[in-house]
Design a protein around this motif. Sequence first.
Motif, mmCIF file in Angstrom:
data_model
loop_
_atom_site.group_PDB
_atom_site.id
_atom_site.type_symbol
_atom_site.label_atom_id
_atom_site.label_comp_id
_atom_site.label_asym_id
_atom_site.label_seq_id
_atom_site.Cartn_x
_atom_site.Cartn_y
_atom_site.Cartn_z
ATOM 1 N N LYS A 1 0.828 -1.207 0.000
ATOM 2 C CA LYS A 1 0.000 0.000 0.000
ATOM 3 C C LYS A 1 0.866 1.263 0.000
ATOM 4 O O LYS A 1 0.551 2.246 -0.669
ATOM 5 C CB LYS A 1 -0.950 -0.018 1.204
ATOM 6 N N LEU B 1 2.086 1.756 -3.546
ATOM 7 C CA LEU B 1 1.022 2.223 -4.434
ATOM 8 C C LEU B 1 0.698 3.691 -4.180
ATOM 9 O O LEU B 1 0.458 4.459 -5.119
ATOM 10 C CB LEU B 1 -0.232 1.359 -4.244
ATOM 11 N N ILE C 1 1.564 -1.304 -10.228
ATOM 12 C CA ILE C 1 1.110 -2.398 -9.370
ATOM 13 C C ILE C 1 2.150 -3.507 -9.263
ATOM 14 O O ILE C 1 2.455 -3.992 -8.171
ATOM 15 C CB ILE C 1 -0.227 -2.956 -9.891
ATOM 16 N N VAL D 1 -8.537 -4.431 -10.978
ATOM 17 C CA VAL D 1 -7.675 -3.866 -9.944
ATOM 18 C C VAL D 1 -6.988 -2.600 -10.440
ATOM 19 O O VAL D 1 -6.802 -1.637 -9.683
ATOM 20 C CB VAL D 1 -6.633 -4.914 -9.496
ATOM 21 N N THR D 2 -6.613 -2.563 -11.713
ATOM 22 C CA THR D 2 -5.952 -1.381 -12.273
ATOM 23 C C THR D 2 -6.882 -0.167 -12.239
ATOM 24 O O THR D 2 -6.462 0.954 -11.927
ATOM 25 C CB THR D 2 -5.504 -1.652 -13.721
ATOM 26 N N GLN E 1 -8.193 0.722 -7.537
ATOM 27 C CA GLN E 1 -7.117 0.342 -6.611
ATOM 28 C C GLN E 1 -7.611 0.121 -5.187
ATOM 29 O O GLN E 1 -6.883 -0.406 -4.361
ATOM 30 C CB GLN E 1 -6.004 1.393 -6.623
#
Length: 201
Positions: A105, A108, A114, A192-193, A196
């Motif tokens: 996390k 990111l 990712i 997921v892209t 997030q």
Amino acid sequence: LRSGALPIPLRVEGRERVGATLGQESVNLSIRAGIIGVIVVLTFMVIYYRVPGVAADMALLAFIVLNLALFKLIPVTLTLPAITGFLISIGTAVDGNILIFERIKEELRAGRPIDIALTAGFDRAWQSIRDSNLSTIIICAILFTFGQTPGASVVSGFAVTLAIGLIVNLFTAVVVTRTFLHLLMTVLRQSVTKRQWLLGV
């Protein structure tokens, strides 16, 4: 006391028999508590970490199966202290996954892609997981040594199951979790892209 030895009457007020069933009942209650605890942890990981939480849950189930297989193979007698050591090792397994996911996390949030964030999260968390587990394994070795003295054997079972769990955790927290997470990312990459928050960010 012998009836008549003292100038007072002697009568039985109550009688209670302590048998093996009490010990078995304690074992059953501890197993039930452990199952409830594992269910709560599995639920928390999915709610808080989403996709990584699913990978952690799958790795945790693999961790439990591997531990039980080793207990059967060695073999290990699951007394109350031994069950306690096993349950604590489950907590350390979850703790390792949390360290990894929090590192991911952070990467990111810093704007890393990712794939790079996943790799960096596992690489940076590994040293912390390794050092904490090894230090606890050393303590388990000391507990096991002192557990060989008369009257302290109950400590040995706790030390053995906890040490086994910590050793297995060095494998599952990194290798198994990484494998499951990469498989999930392969399947859910587009979702997921775009979202997030599915990675708990």
